[in-house]
Design an enzyme around this catalytic site. Structure first.
Site, PDB file in Angstrom:
ATOM      1  N   SER A   8      81.335 -42.249   6.581  1.00 45.06           N
ATOM      2  CA  SER A   8      81.583 -43.373   7.494  1.00 45.06           C
ATOM      3  C   SER A   8      80.354 -44.242   7.745  1.00 45.06           C
ATOM      4  O   SER A   8      80.389 -45.101   8.622  1.00 45.06           O
ATOM      5  CB  SER A   8      82.091 -42.835   8.838  1.00 45.06           C
ATOM      6  OG  SER A   8      83.312 -42.151   8.694  1.00 45.06           O
ATOM      7  N   GLU A  65      17.525 -30.986  -5.175  1.00 44.63           N
ATOM      8  CA  GLU A  65      17.625 -31.349  -6.582  1.00 44.63           C
ATOM      9  C   GLU A  65      16.729 -32.515  -6.991  1.00 44.63           C
ATOM     10  O   GLU A  65      16.189 -32.523  -8.100  1.00 44.63           O
ATOM     11  CB  GLU A  65      19.081 -31.710  -6.919  1.00 44.63           C
ATOM     12  CG  GLU A  65      20.068 -30.562  -6.823  1.00 44.63           C
ATOM     13  CD  GLU A  65      19.907 -29.550  -7.954  1.00 44.63           C
ATOM     14  OE1 GLU A  65      19.070 -29.781  -8.841  1.00 44.63           O
ATOM     15  OE2 GLU A  65      20.607 -28.523  -7.938  1.00 44.63           O
TER      16      GLU A  65
END
Length: 705
Positions: free
Chosen positions: A359, A99
């Site tokens: 518990s 490019e």
């Protein structure tokens, strides 16, 4: 007679006047053209940098790995990119070669590239290359236009020069890599790499790099999910060009051409969806939010929760949270077994849901009892039928063990001993201490803390339980949990209990018999089952990490047979094994810890005495605190400096010398008149204990304000 010409010969002055006039006209034309061009440039307005810098919100883990991303408002996926650290150098090499070879040398427009493009057009009669630089392409992406004309190209050139003046080359490259189109709603190399290859663009093959270079040239006609053959052809052309330019070898290019092209998009990652949703709601408009989570641990625990929920049955979900003990950072949060499962209410975060803890609060009852000094892990305690007013607790299996060591009572999660200790510790004191340490207990409306909270008669979240248990691993201090990493961490440690008591609780819990898939003495843990089998819990820790597990139906419906030990504890041990690290040893006994058998304990510690039952030896009268009375509320005067003034304590009976303890800490002897002034420790609950020379003792709990 000859006729003379009517035209006068030109004079030198007239010629120069004409030249000057022509020059003036030319200059005026140039000035007018320049002015018009300048006006046209000014009409373009400022660069829309703020708009193009908008990206999808990204949620990343503690190491920067993507957990989840959110599409932009218009549905596009655009992820921020750092070319230096997050993009494969091989891809960048191909991109520049294909490019813009002189990207780092030109000022936005490359005259050589433009000249080459014009020459190729003239000689071939068609457009071979456009001559656009990466900066010019970025300009087109900033202001997209459909027409392809000389004016459009000129506009790109002008904008490219402006971009180069305002941004550095690295900024330009990052912005281009975030905006480049890759088909459909994918923008940027990161979104494309994740959607097409299922990975970040940090490590790409030659085939993948060439494909990502080719797609932005014609992103819609080369969409992999629509036209994979065109995409393949475009990739191969890039590879051919790279071979011609001697960027890659023919052998490497041939291998890349043989690689298949993906024909389907992969889903964007969705790890820790509940944490991500919470982070986005908290950090609005932040482009990147870094969490304390570890993506590797998060992934394996999500898979564990999903598999175990399916094994448990329909409509049952599993939630898991893992916390680093030292920092208080949340390393993993699995809010449900499947975020997208509507039958299991997958989008409800069960780590933040208030549920009955069963518990799981018992260890903190024992911890405060150890802290107050009226019981020791080797003390004996009765597990027998007992009634506290109208409340008569029973064990889970409806049997009683008789007299057992306190250690065994906690390991077996016996209910009666826990409630007897809570009665001595005080439910309000337990509630306030847990709240002080970051555990927000939710009581029924208009109800005060009571003994039932020791067996699950209160609401709490899994994340608060994990924070409290991590306080045991930290020897008595909790660290507020953190999940969003901010620049400043101003969290202070919160007091849970003293070091010796926290160590004693951990030392007891690590001996709890593990489930079938567990290894003994590797993790200190506790299980819990809420009333009606609605919630199964297991929370445990080693020296490094605390993990909490919840199993149940998000809608609160009962699940017969759902028990913490069989449903949640195996998941806890599997989760610890999947952290990828060996269990870390618990801290060593802190200074002052009493390690002794029952026979070697001081007389008052050999057997637990319920509140009001005095220890007597022979015919001697045991000591008794006459003032203040047990359960009384004392208004203590404040001095001018705002400190509490000394408070008198009066004792009857006992064999001298008498020793006074405040909250388990000895403060000295009581005089022969059996009186002493003490300095109150501050507002709130205080436990006063007196021990005589024979070991007989008495204790009261008061509240000072």
């Amino acid at each position: 007679m000859r006729e003379t010409s009517a035209i006068a010969p030109a004079t030198p002055g007239g010629r120069w006047r004409r030249i000057g006039k022509a020059a003036a006209i030319s200059v005026a034309a140039v000035l007018i053209g320049a002015g018009a061009f300048a006006a046209w440039v000014a009409s373009l307005g400022p660069l829309p940098l703020a708009q193009v810098r908008q990206v999808s919100t990204s949620i990343v883990d503690r190491n920067g790995k993507l957990l989840r991303a959110y599409a932009m408002a218009d549905g596009r996926w655009r992820l921020p990119v750092d070319a230096k650290t997050a993009v494969d150098p091989g891809y960048l090499k191909l991109l520049f070669a294909y490019e813009d070879r002189r990207f780092y040398r030109h000022g936005g427009v490359d005259p050589l590239a433009l000249g080459r493009a014009v020459f190729q057009f003239v000689t071939s009669g068609r457009i071979v290359s456009g001559g656009s630089t990466i900066t010019m392409q970025l300009a087109r992406l900033m202001e997209p236009r459909r027409e392809r004309s000389i004016s459009a190209k000129l506009r790109q050139m002008v904008r490219a020069i402006e971009i180069e003046r305002q941004l550095s080359k690295d900024q330009i490259l990052d912005l281009y890599l975030a905006l480049a189109p890759f088909g459909g709603n994918l923008e940027g190399v990161r979104a494309a790499s994740i959607a097409y290859f299922g990975k970040e663009p940090k490590r790409l093959s030659l085939s993948e790099s060439a494909l990502l270079v080719a797609l932005p040239q014609s992103p819609e006609t080369r969409r992999l999910d629509r036209s994979p053959d065109r995409a393949r052809a475009a990739r191969d052309r890039v590879l051919d060009r790279m071979v011609e330019d001697r960027i890659v070898t023919e052998e490497d290019a041939a291998q890349a051409r043989a690689a298949p092209v993906p024909a389907l998009r992969k889903p964007m990652p969705i790890l820790a969806p509940h944490s991500a949703d919470q982070a986005v709601a908290t950090m609005k408009d932040a482009p990147v939010i870094r969490l304390t989570l570890d993506s590797s641990l998060q992934k394996v625990l999500e898979a564990l929760a999903r598999d175990r929920a399916v094994a448990q049955g329909p409509n049952i979900s599993v939630a898991i949270i893992a916390v680093d003990n030292e920092s208080g950072d949340v390393l993993a949060r699995v809010g449900s077994s499947d975020y997208f499962d509507e039958r299991r209410a997958g989008q409800v975060d069960m780590t933040r849901a208030v549920r009955s803890p069963g518990s799981t609060l018992k260890p903190f009852i024992y911890g405060l009892a150890f802290e107050d000094g009226f019981v020791h892990p080797e003390s004996l305690i009765d597990d027998r039928p007992i009634r506290f007013g109208s409340y008569a607790p029973e064990n889970f299996d409806m049997t009683f063990q008789g007299t057992v060591p306190v250690r065994k009572a906690l390991q077996l999660s016996l209910n009666v001993p826990a409630i007897a200790l809570l009665d001595r510790v005080g439910a309000s004191r337990l509630s306030s201490r847990l709240k002080q340490a970051g555990g927000n207990l939710v009581l029924p409306k208009d109800e005060a803390p009571g003994l039932a909270m020791g067996l699950g008669g209160v609401g709490v979240t899994l994340q608060d339980l994990a924070q409290l248990y991590s306080g045991l691993a930290r020897l008595g201090t909790t660290k507020p949990l953190r999940e969003i990493m901010l620049a400043k961490d101003d969290r202070d440690a919160l007091r849970l209990m003293d070091q010796v008591a926290a160590w004693q609780v951990g030392n007891v819990l690590i001996g709890t018999p593990p489930p079938e898939n567990g290894v003994p003495n590797k993790i200190a843990f506790k299980t819990g089952t809420s009333y009606g089998y609605r919630d199964a819990w297991s929370v445990g820790f080693d020296g490094r990490i605390t993990i909490g597990v919840w199993v149940g139906r998000p809608d609160g419906a009962p699940v017969p047979g759902l028990i913490g030990r069989t449903a949640a504890a195996p998941i806890l041990f599997d989760a610890l094994a999947r952290t990828g690290k060996l269990s870390a040893a618990l801290p060593k006994p802190p200074k002052g810890a009493l390690v002794a058998s029952n026979a070697r304990l001081p007389l008052p510690l050999r057997r637990f005495r319920p509140l009001g039952e005095l220890v007597r030896t022979g015919n001697d009268q045991a000591p008794r605190i006459q003032f203040p009375l047990n359960g009384s509320r004392i208004d203590v005067d404040r001095s001018n400096s705002g400190q509490f003034a000394a408070m008198p304590v009066k004792v009857a009976g006992g064999v001298l010398p008498l020793t006074m303890l405040v909250n388990g800490v000895a403060i000295g002897d009581i005089d022969s008149r059996r009186q002493r002034l003490i300095d109150p420790p501050g507002p709130g609950f205080a436990r006063l204990t007196v021990i005589d020379a024979t070991g007989a003792a008495d204790t009261v709990v008061i509240r000072m304000q």
